[in-house]
Design a protein around this motif. Structure first.
Motif, PDB file in Angstrom:
ATOM      1  N   GLU B  68      39.530  43.830  33.653  1.00 46.16           N
ATOM      2  CA  GLU B  68      39.645  45.127  32.969  1.00 46.16           C
ATOM      3  C   GLU B  68      41.108  45.504  32.821  1.00 46.16           C
ATOM      4  O   GLU B  68      41.960  45.035  33.539  1.00 46.16           O
ATOM      5  CB  GLU B  68      38.930  46.207  33.794  1.00 46.16           C
ATOM      6  CG  GLU B  68      37.425  46.051  33.864  1.00 46.16           C
ATOM      7  CD  GLU B  68      36.823  46.969  34.910  1.00 46.16           C
ATOM      8  OE1 GLU B  68      37.377  48.071  35.119  1.00 46.16           O
ATOM      9  OE2 GLU B  68      35.814  46.585  35.528  1.00 46.16           O
ATOM     10  N   GLU B  69      41.400  46.362  31.885  1.00 38.57           N
ATOM     11  CA  GLU B  69      42.760  46.872  31.691  1.00 38.57           C
ATOM     12  C   GLU B  69      42.729  48.396  31.766  1.00 38.57           C
ATOM     13  O   GLU B  69      41.756  48.987  31.310  1.00 38.57           O
ATOM     14  CB  GLU B  69      43.306  46.436  30.329  1.00 38.57           C
ATOM     15  CG  GLU B  69      43.737  44.989  30.256  1.00 38.57           C
ATOM     16  CD  GLU B  69      44.936  44.620  31.116  1.00 38.57           C
ATOM     17  OE1 GLU B  69      45.744  45.524  31.418  1.00 38.57           O
ATOM     18  OE2 GLU B  69      45.055  43.454  31.495  1.00 38.57           O
ATOM     19  N   PRO B  70      43.736  49.058  32.276  1.00 45.73           N
ATOM     20  CA  PRO B  70      44.847  48.507  33.052  1.00 45.73           C
ATOM     21  C   PRO B  70      44.369  47.935  34.380  1.00 45.73           C
ATOM     22  O   PRO B  70      43.420  48.435  34.976  1.00 45.73           O
ATOM     23  CB  PRO B  70      45.758  49.707  33.250  1.00 45.73           C
ATOM     24  CG  PRO B  70      44.932  50.910  32.991  1.00 45.73           C
ATOM     25  CD  PRO B  70      43.824  50.513  32.097  1.00 45.73           C
ATOM     26  N   ARG B  71      45.043  46.879  34.805  1.00 41.58           N
ATOM     27  CA  ARG B  71      44.474  46.054  35.866  1.00 41.58           C
ATOM     28  C   ARG B  71      44.621  46.593  37.274  1.00 41.58           C
ATOM     29  O   ARG B  71      43.684  46.564  38.053  1.00 41.58           O
ATOM     30  CB  ARG B  71      45.145  44.675  35.810  1.00 41.58           C
ATOM     31  CG  ARG B  71      44.259  43.622  35.201  1.00 41.58           C
ATOM     32  CD  ARG B  71      45.009  42.331  35.132  1.00 41.58           C
ATOM     33  NE  ARG B  71      45.180  41.758  36.463  1.00 41.58           N
ATOM     34  CZ  ARG B  71      45.809  40.609  36.669  1.00 41.58           C
ATOM     35  NH1 ARG B  71      46.318  39.952  35.669  1.00 41.58           N
ATOM     36  NH2 ARG B  71      45.934  40.149  37.887  1.00 41.58           N
ATOM     37  N   LEU B  72      45.821  47.026  37.624  1.00 39.51           N
ATOM     38  CA  LEU B  72      46.088  47.296  39.038  1.00 39.51           C
ATOM     39  C   LEU B  72      45.699  48.720  39.406  1.00 39.51           C
ATOM     40  O   LEU B  72      46.021  49.668  38.696  1.00 39.51           O
ATOM     41  CB  LEU B  72      47.568  47.064  39.349  1.00 39.51           C
ATOM     42  CG  LEU B  72      48.070  45.666  38.999  1.00 39.51           C
ATOM     43  CD1 LEU B  72      49.563  45.582  39.233  1.00 39.51           C
ATOM     44  CD2 LEU B  72      47.359  44.627  39.838  1.00 39.51           C
ATOM     45  N   GLY B  73      45.005  48.849  40.509  1.00 42.06           N
ATOM     46  CA  GLY B  73      44.610  50.170  40.981  1.00 42.06           C
ATOM     47  C   GLY B  73      45.213  50.460  42.343  1.00 42.06           C
ATOM     48  O   GLY B  73      45.445  49.558  43.139  1.00 42.06           O
ATOM     49  N   VAL B  74      45.522  51.739  42.573  1.00 44.78           N
ATOM     50  CA  VAL B  74      45.968  52.172  43.894  1.00 44.78           C
ATOM     51  C   VAL B  74      45.061  53.319  44.325  1.00 44.78           C
ATOM     52  O   VAL B  74      44.816  54.243  43.539  1.00 44.78           O
ATOM     53  CB  VAL B  74      47.441  52.633  43.891  1.00 44.78           C
ATOM     54  CG1 VAL B  74      47.868  53.029  45.295  1.00 44.78           C
ATOM     55  CG2 VAL B  74      48.350  51.567  43.359  1.00 44.78           C
ATOM     56  N   HIS B  75      44.512  53.228  45.521  1.00 43.86           N
ATOM     57  CA  HIS B  75      43.594  54.246  46.024  1.00 43.86           C
ATOM     58  C   HIS B  75      44.214  54.965  47.214  1.00 43.86           C
ATOM     59  O   HIS B  75      44.803  54.330  48.076  1.00 43.86           O
ATOM     60  CB  HIS B  75      42.279  53.608  46.480  1.00 43.86           C
ATOM     61  CG  HIS B  75      41.512  52.965  45.384  1.00 43.86           C
ATOM     62  ND1 HIS B  75      40.286  52.393  45.592  1.00 43.86           N
ATOM     63  CD2 HIS B  75      41.775  52.799  44.072  1.00 43.86           C
ATOM     64  CE1 HIS B  75      39.838  51.891  44.445  1.00 43.86           C
ATOM     65  NE2 HIS B  75      40.731  52.121  43.518  1.00 43.86           N
ATOM     66  N   TYR B  76      44.043  56.263  47.249  1.00 42.07           N
ATOM     67  CA  TYR B  76      44.522  57.083  48.366  1.00 42.07           C
ATOM     68  C   TYR B  76      43.302  57.767  48.975  1.00 42.07           C
ATOM     69  O   TYR B  76      42.607  58.506  48.292  1.00 42.07           O
ATOM     70  CB  TYR B  76      45.514  58.150  47.888  1.00 42.07           C
ATOM     71  CG  TYR B  76      46.710  57.593  47.148  1.00 42.07           C
ATOM     72  CD1 TYR B  76      46.602  57.243  45.804  1.00 42.07           C
ATOM     73  CD2 TYR B  76      47.940  57.433  47.771  1.00 42.07           C
ATOM     74  CE1 TYR B  76      47.684  56.728  45.121  1.00 42.07           C
ATOM     75  CE2 TYR B  76      49.032  56.927  47.086  1.00 42.07           C
ATOM     76  CZ  TYR B  76      48.899  56.565  45.756  1.00 42.07           C
ATOM     77  OH  TYR B  76      49.965  56.050  45.081  1.00 42.07           O
ATOM     78  N   GLU B  77      43.031  57.486  50.254  1.00 42.16           N
ATOM     79  CA  GLU B  77      41.875  58.098  50.923  1.00 42.16           C
ATOM     80  C   GLU B  77      42.365  59.291  51.737  1.00 42.16           C
ATOM     81  O   GLU B  77      43.086  59.127  52.719  1.00 42.16           O
ATOM     82  CB  GLU B  77      41.199  57.092  51.855  1.00 42.16           C
ATOM     83  CG  GLU B  77      40.709  55.830  51.185  1.00 42.16           C
ATOM     84  CD  GLU B  77      39.431  56.024  50.401  1.00 42.16           C
ATOM     85  OE1 GLU B  77      38.778  57.068  50.603  1.00 42.16           O
ATOM     86  OE2 GLU B  77      39.105  55.153  49.579  1.00 42.16           O
ATOM     87  N   LEU B  78      41.967  60.480  51.325  1.00 39.61           N
ATOM     88  CA  LEU B  78      42.419  61.692  52.011  1.00 39.61           C
ATOM     89  C   LEU B  78      41.333  62.210  52.935  1.00 39.61           C
ATOM     90  O   LEU B  78      40.129  62.018  52.692  1.00 39.61           O
ATOM     91  CB  LEU B  78      42.774  62.780  50.997  1.00 39.61           C
ATOM     92  CG  LEU B  78      44.022  62.528  50.168  1.00 39.61           C
ATOM     93  CD1 LEU B  78      44.064  63.492  49.013  1.00 39.61           C
ATOM     94  CD2 LEU B  78      45.263  62.674  51.025  1.00 39.61           C
TER      95      LEU B  78
END
Lengths: 416, 170
Positions: B68-78
């Motif tokens: 999939e695009e955009p490819r890179l994901g960043v997750h923040y768990e609060l």
């Protein structure tokens, strides 16, 4: 003859005045020493390297350098069917294998919306708490060794052996047992296991008291631990530190109580907390936790419900052996599970549990196939290690050793 | 966890406090997440901390959404310890422009975790105080957790295939 008089003249020329000054005072602090500590050093409890900037004996800064045991477990997990990931992730934090397995299984069960039978939840709790005691015993033995108490190591490993024998009895393995499966546990406990666990829980509180008597009033240990390297709750929270380190600073955060999983709400236990968050509190909190874990194990054995030990959903768990001879469906399910594994609906979840070192979170992303698209472990050791520098800045290098011992990082978990 | 209604309320408010920040919301298996624009992540996390009490950043991790695009994901768990409440903030950036604002100045816990994402996925965190590789060797090339990085594609060096070996054993 003349050599001796030369020596006496040289001796007389030495002035001891600078040495009588306070260590760390302005005059001596003109030169800093950078010391490479590790990666192979017994006090780092693994392959941890620290770049320590020293001013005399005072630690000015600590930079942890990690990655020496990075084995790419998260990458490996992406190439395996879900049930084959369990033995791989178990090897991350190698003293808390049941916890690693539960974090992963819990995340996958959440994705599958799979109900875990009550008996399986209780069996999990029994093994988790045995594992917690085992992990704390290794911590206590090695930490006491760092602080110069040799015999503690043997006492702790004596009890640890007993726990490992219990693991061997229930699963056939002493470490990395692969006992937890998605949907439950692999096998019911064997006959006689409960009695053996009872035997252990009967002697363990007394043994914890013995450890306490050996260490709690030991002058050397107190000098090394009491008042050294405290860190306040606020800084710990900013650094994301959880587990015994946070509880030692007075914050009673424990996921077993705050957000119970695996039926922890059924058990009556206390959360030990410290007051000032120094090394002694960190030590005392873990010692007290061992006793609470014994209580939980006893209650779980008392209330162990009857019923299945793994989910009855044949799409997730293997059918029982006797069905294979009579049922065509069972054979097909068995074949599909062993060759391909089960498929998991697409989505992403984060599942957190309380490991012996703090919040162990597992993030799993599924793309709908039989292999996870991403597995990430939020390992507590990895995050807690960031607290080394704030804790030890301004302390003696001997206190750095004690702090590292009380921090209890497991490098297998840090590097994954 | 906030329920679906609570999540929408939070997302609407975030859209007011930090205009243009929220892309969409997702509620899956009882877990709430907000997808945000990469440029606004620091402001969004700050707003969630100040206005909604999510004072702990429990985890920061990267994901590769290939193909999939955009490819890179960043997750923040609060996490909100007082209400025992979690929310995830997620963002996506393309591989050819993987810039994300670092949240380390606000959340010291993100320091090592952002370095790990940089190391494993090649996401560049602007404003990070010390953005270096953390788990892989410093001279390593490539980002091994990307989905198109081959598994086991790296030859193991022995004396017979090490070009720097003087060849005494040959």
């Amino acid at each position: 003859m003349s050599t001796k008089s030369d020596y006496r003249r040289m001796e007389g020329s030495i002035t001891l005045a600078p040495l009588s000054e306070q260590i760390g005072s302005q005059r001596l602090s003109s030169e800093l020493l950078t010391l490479n500590f590790g990666p192979h050093h017994p006090a780092t409890h693994g392959v941890l390297r620290l770049l320590v900037t020293l001013d005399g004996e005072i630690v000015q800064d600590v930079k942890p350098i990690i990655g020496y045991v990075h084995t790419g477990i998260e990458k490996t997990a992406e190439d395996k069917a879900y049930w084959k990931v369990i033995p791989v992730v178990e090897r991350m934090d190698y003293l808390a294998y049941y916890f690693n397995a539960l974090a992963f299984c819990g995340a996958v069960e959440t994705l599958l919306e799979c109900e875990v039978p009550k008996r399986a939840q209780y069996l999990r709790v029994i093994h988790l708490e045995l594992n917690r005691i085992m992990s704390h015993l290794v911590w206590l033995g090695t930490s006491a060794l760092d602080l110069g108490a040799m015999s503690m190591f043997w006492y702790c490993f004596r009890e640890r052996e007993q726990i490992l024998d219990l693991f061997e009895m229930s699963s056939g393995q002493r470490m990395h047992t692969r006992y937890f499966q998605v949907g439950g546990v692999i096998e019911d406990i064997p006959i006689g296991f409960a009695e053996k666990v009872r035997e252990f829980t009967r002697i363990m509180p007394g043994r914890v008291d013995q450890y306490n008597d050996l260490l709690r009033r030991n002058e050397i240990l107190l000098q090394r631990l009491r008042g050294t390297c405290p860190l306040d709750e606020r800084t710990l929270l900013e650094l994301g530190v959880t587990g015994p380190l946070l509880r030692a600073a007075g914050n009673p955060w424990d996921l077993r109580k705050a957000a119970p999983y695996s039926s922890y709400e059924d058990f009556d236990f206390k959360i030990p907390v410290g007051t000032v968050g120094d090394n002694y509190d960190r030590f005392a909190v873990r010692i007290a936790e061992m006793k609470e874990s014994v209580k939980i194990i006893d209650q779980a054995l008392d209330g162990l419900p009857e019923g299945p030990y793994i989910t009855e959903d044949r799409k997730i768990a293997l059918p029982p052996r006797h069905e294979l001879a009579t049922s065509m469906e069972a054979l097909i399910h068995h074949f599909k599970l062993v060759t391909e594994g089960f498929r998991v609906p697409p989505g992403e979840v984060y599942y957190a549990i309380e490991s012996p070192r703090g919040e162990l979170g597992c993030f799993v992303r599924s793309d709908g196939s039989a292999k996870p698209a991403r597995v990430h472990m939020r390992d507590p050791s990895f995050v807690n290690l960031q607290a080394t520098a704030p804790m030890t800045r301004g302390a003696y290098i001997a206190d750095l050793i004690a702090t590292l011992a009380m921090l209890d990082p497991i490098l297998g978990g840090v590097d994954r | 966890m906030p329920d679906q209604v609570g999540l929408e309320l939070i997302a609407t408010e975030l859209g007011v406090v930090v205009p243009g920040s929220v892309r969409e919301t997702a509620f899956f298996r009882g877990q709430a997440s907000v997808w945000v624009e990469p440029a606004h992540v620091r402001a969004v996390l700050g707003a969630l901390r100040e206005r909604h009490g999510y004072r702990m950043l429990m985890s920061v991790h990267g994901v590769d959404y290939y193909p999939e695009e955009p490819r890179l994901g960043v997750h923040y768990e609060l996490l909100d310890m007082a209400r025992v409440d979690r929310i995830a903030v997620k963002l996506r950036v393309p591989v050819d422009q993987p810039q994300v604002e670092s949240v380390t100045p606000d959340w010291p816990t993100a320091n090592h975790q952002e370095r790990e994402i940089y190391d494993m996925f090649g996401v560049v965190f602007d404003g990070h105080p010390d953005l270096r590789r953390i788990l892989m060797p410093e001279d390593y090339e490539g980002h091994p957790q990307r989905r198109d990085f081959p598994l086991g594609g790296e030859p193991v060096l022995f004396t017979h295939n090490d070009p720097s070996s003087p060849g005494w054993t040959r």
